[in-house]
Design a protein around this motif. Structure first.
Motif, short mmCIF file in Angstrom:
data_model
loop_
_atom_site.label_atom_id
_atom_site.label_comp_id
_atom_site.label_asym_id
_atom_site.label_seq_id
_atom_site.Cartn_x
_atom_site.Cartn_y
_atom_site.Cartn_z
N ARG A 109 19.98 17.80 105.45
CA ARG A 109 19.38 17.27 104.21
C ARG A 109 20.32 16.24 103.62
N PRO A 114 16.51 13.60 97.81
CA PRO A 114 16.72 13.40 99.25
C PRO A 114 16.46 11.96 99.69
N ARG A 123 12.54 24.51 103.46
CA ARG A 123 13.93 24.72 103.07
C ARG A 123 14.07 26.05 102.35
N THR A 160 17.12 21.76 106.78
CA THR A 160 15.68 21.97 106.65
C THR A 160 15.12 22.14 108.05
#
Length: 185
Positions: A78, A88, A143, A163
Protein backbone atom coordinates in the motif's frame (compact mmCIF):
# COMPACT_ATOMS: atom_id res chain seq x y z
CA UNK A 1 -4.62 -18.13 -11.58
CA UNK A 2 -3.44 -21.61 -12.41
CA UNK A 3 -0.86 -23.60 -10.50
CA UNK A 4 2.02 -25.19 -12.30
CA UNK A 5 4.25 -28.04 -11.17
CA UNK A 6 7.11 -30.02 -12.59
CA UNK A 7 6.40 -33.52 -13.86
CA UNK A 8 9.26 -35.71 -14.84
CA UNK A 9 11.56 -33.20 -16.54
CA UNK A 10 11.66 -29.53 -17.32
CA UNK A 11 8.05 -29.47 -18.50
CA UNK A 12 5.48 -27.32 -16.64
CA UNK A 13 2.05 -28.88 -16.32
CA UNK A 14 -1.12 -26.99 -15.51
CA UNK A 15 -3.18 -28.69 -12.82
CA UNK A 16 -6.37 -29.74 -14.59
CA UNK A 17 -9.60 -28.55 -13.02
CA UNK A 18 -7.92 -26.23 -10.51
CA UNK A 19 -9.92 -23.06 -9.80
CA UNK A 20 -8.93 -20.36 -7.35
CA UNK A 21 -12.14 -18.64 -6.32
CA UNK A 22 -11.82 -17.55 -2.66
CA UNK A 23 -14.55 -15.68 -0.81
CA UNK A 24 -13.96 -12.19 0.58
CA UNK A 25 -13.71 -13.71 4.06
CA UNK A 26 -11.10 -16.27 2.93
CA UNK A 27 -9.00 -13.57 1.23
CA UNK A 28 -8.91 -11.55 4.43
CA UNK A 29 -8.80 -14.12 7.23
CA UNK A 30 -6.50 -16.64 5.60
CA UNK A 31 -4.39 -15.11 2.81
CA UNK A 32 -3.96 -11.47 3.90
CA UNK A 33 -3.70 -12.37 7.57
CA UNK A 34 -0.92 -14.87 6.79
CA UNK A 35 0.89 -12.29 4.63
CA UNK A 36 0.79 -9.67 7.39
CA UNK A 37 2.11 -12.21 9.92
CA UNK A 38 4.88 -13.37 7.50
CA UNK A 39 3.55 -16.95 7.43
CA UNK A 40 4.37 -18.49 4.04
CA UNK A 41 2.12 -20.87 2.14
CA UNK A 42 3.33 -24.19 0.72
CA UNK A 43 2.01 -23.16 -2.73
CA UNK A 44 2.09 -19.56 -3.94
CA UNK A 45 -1.37 -18.90 -5.34
CA UNK A 46 -1.32 -15.11 -4.91
CA UNK A 47 1.61 -13.26 -6.47
CA UNK A 48 3.31 -10.38 -4.68
CA UNK A 49 3.46 -7.45 -7.10
CA UNK A 50 3.20 -3.66 -7.06
CA UNK A 51 0.26 -3.55 -9.48
CA UNK A 52 0.44 0.24 -9.77
CA UNK A 53 3.62 -0.11 -11.85
CA UNK A 54 1.48 -1.74 -14.59
CA UNK A 55 -1.66 -0.98 -16.53
CA UNK A 56 -4.23 -3.74 -15.84
CA UNK A 57 -3.85 -5.50 -19.22
CA UNK A 58 -0.07 -5.76 -18.61
CA UNK A 59 -0.41 -7.61 -15.29
CA UNK A 60 0.86 -11.20 -15.23
CA UNK A 61 -2.11 -13.52 -15.66
CA UNK A 62 -4.46 -10.71 -16.70
CA UNK A 63 -6.63 -11.50 -19.67
CA UNK A 64 -7.69 -8.78 -22.08
CA UNK A 65 -10.24 -11.08 -23.71
CA UNK A 66 -13.03 -10.21 -21.27
CA UNK A 67 -13.68 -13.76 -20.07
CA UNK A 68 -15.90 -12.48 -17.26
CA UNK A 69 -15.23 -15.05 -14.53
CA UNK A 70 -11.44 -14.91 -14.63
CA UNK A 71 -9.65 -12.75 -12.10
CA UNK A 72 -6.04 -12.26 -11.07
CA UNK A 73 -5.07 -11.90 -7.41
CA UNK A 74 -2.08 -9.97 -6.09
CA UNK A 75 -0.56 -9.02 -2.76
CA UNK A 76 0.24 -5.35 -3.26
CA UNK A 77 2.13 -2.97 -0.99
CA UNK A 78 0.00 0.00 0.00
CA UNK A 79 1.75 3.11 -1.30
CA UNK A 80 0.93 6.62 -0.09
CA UNK A 81 0.34 9.56 -2.41
CA UNK A 82 1.98 11.98 0.01
CA UNK A 83 4.61 11.26 2.64
CA UNK A 84 2.53 12.35 5.67
CA UNK A 85 -0.84 11.21 4.41
CA UNK A 86 -2.95 8.08 4.49
CA UNK A 87 -4.22 8.78 0.94
CA UNK A 88 -3.18 5.89 -1.35
CA UNK A 89 -1.32 6.37 -4.64
CA UNK A 90 -3.14 4.45 -7.41
CA UNK A 91 -1.57 5.99 -10.53
CA UNK A 92 -0.06 3.84 -13.29
CA UNK A 93 1.94 4.85 -16.37
CA UNK A 94 -1.17 4.90 -18.58
CA UNK A 95 -3.94 5.91 -16.19
CA UNK A 96 -5.29 5.57 -12.68
CA UNK A 97 -7.57 3.50 -10.47
CA UNK A 98 -10.54 5.48 -9.14
CA UNK A 99 -12.64 4.40 -6.17
CA UNK A 100 -16.34 3.90 -6.95
CA UNK A 101 -17.74 4.43 -3.49
CA UNK A 102 -16.97 4.05 0.15
CA UNK A 103 -15.21 1.16 1.83
CA UNK A 104 -17.48 -1.78 2.54
CA UNK A 105 -17.04 -3.68 5.77
CA UNK A 106 -16.47 -7.42 5.37
CA UNK A 107 -18.01 -9.33 8.27
CA UNK A 108 -17.14 -12.79 9.51
CA UNK A 109 -19.67 -15.53 8.79
CA UNK A 110 -19.11 -16.85 12.31
CA UNK A 111 -21.54 -15.89 15.09
CA UNK A 112 -20.94 -12.33 16.19
CA UNK A 113 -20.29 -11.15 12.61
CA UNK A 114 -17.27 -9.07 13.61
CA UNK A 115 -15.49 -6.81 11.12
CA UNK A 116 -12.60 -8.75 9.54
CA UNK A 117 -11.60 -6.24 6.87
CA UNK A 118 -12.51 -3.62 4.33
CA UNK A 119 -13.29 -3.93 0.62
CA UNK A 120 -13.04 -1.10 -1.90
CA UNK A 121 -14.16 -1.25 -5.54
CA UNK A 122 -12.12 0.64 -8.12
CA UNK A 123 -12.39 1.27 -11.88
CA UNK A 124 -9.42 1.87 -14.17
CA UNK A 125 -9.37 5.07 -16.24
CA UNK A 126 -6.95 5.61 -19.15
CA UNK A 127 -5.24 8.98 -19.39
CA UNK A 128 -4.96 11.66 -16.76
CA UNK A 129 -7.52 13.35 -14.52
CA UNK A 130 -8.21 16.18 -17.00
CA UNK A 131 -9.68 13.89 -19.71
CA UNK A 132 -9.93 10.32 -18.45
CA UNK A 133 -11.51 7.46 -20.40
CA UNK A 134 -13.30 4.82 -18.33
CA UNK A 135 -12.36 1.21 -19.09
CA UNK A 136 -14.01 -2.10 -18.23
CA UNK A 137 -11.19 -3.07 -15.85
CA UNK A 138 -12.25 -3.40 -12.20
CA UNK A 139 -10.41 -4.10 -8.98
CA UNK A 140 -11.55 -5.11 -5.52
CA UNK A 141 -8.97 -4.05 -2.94
CA UNK A 142 -9.09 -5.86 0.42
CA UNK A 143 -7.28 -4.61 3.49
CA UNK A 144 -7.20 -5.29 7.19
CA UNK A 145 -9.28 -3.02 9.44
CA UNK A 146 -7.46 -0.27 11.29
CA UNK A 147 -6.67 -1.70 14.70
CA UNK A 148 -6.33 1.60 16.57
CA UNK A 149 -6.84 5.32 16.17
CA UNK A 150 -3.21 6.18 15.55
CA UNK A 151 -2.28 9.60 14.27
CA UNK A 152 -1.67 9.44 10.51
CA UNK A 153 1.82 10.88 11.03
CA UNK A 154 2.82 7.88 13.15
CA UNK A 155 4.45 4.93 11.37
CA UNK A 156 1.84 2.59 10.00
CA UNK A 157 1.43 -0.87 11.43
CA UNK A 158 1.95 -4.03 9.35
CA UNK A 159 -1.82 -4.44 8.90
CA UNK A 160 -1.87 -1.33 6.72
CA UNK A 161 1.15 -2.18 4.56
CA UNK A 162 -0.44 -4.89 2.40
CA UNK A 163 -3.61 -5.33 0.41
CA UNK A 164 -5.00 -8.20 -1.63
CA UNK A 165 -6.19 -6.99 -5.01
CA UNK A 166 -8.59 -8.90 -7.26
CA UNK A 167 -8.28 -7.52 -10.81
CA UNK A 168 -10.74 -8.47 -13.55
CA UNK A 169 -12.56 -7.23 -16.64
CA UNK A 170 -16.27 -6.86 -16.28
CA UNK A 171 -18.54 -7.73 -19.14
CA UNK A 172 -20.35 -4.72 -20.55
CA UNK A 173 -24.13 -4.35 -20.56
CA UNK A 174 -26.10 -6.03 -23.33
CA UNK A 175 -27.90 -3.49 -25.53
CA UNK A 176 -30.77 -3.48 -28.04
CA UNK A 177 -32.34 -6.69 -29.37
CA UNK A 178 -29.84 -8.94 -27.59
CA UNK A 179 -30.88 -7.49 -24.24
CA UNK A 180 -34.59 -7.98 -25.01
CA UNK A 181 -33.93 -11.62 -26.06
CA UNK A 182 -31.88 -12.24 -22.92
CA UNK A 183 -34.75 -10.90 -20.80
CA UNK A 184 -37.28 -13.06 -22.70
CA UNK A 185 -39.14 -10.13 -24.29
Amino acid sequence: MALEMESGGDEDVMLPGFRFHPTDEELLTFYLHRKVEHKPLAIEVITQLDIYKFDPWELPGASSTGCGEQASYFFCPRDRKYRNSSRPNRVTSGGFWKATGTDRVVHSAKPGHKCIGLKKSLVFYKGRAARPVKTDWMMHEFRMPQLSNKDIFQPRGPEECWTVCKVFRKLGPVHGPLKRRALGE
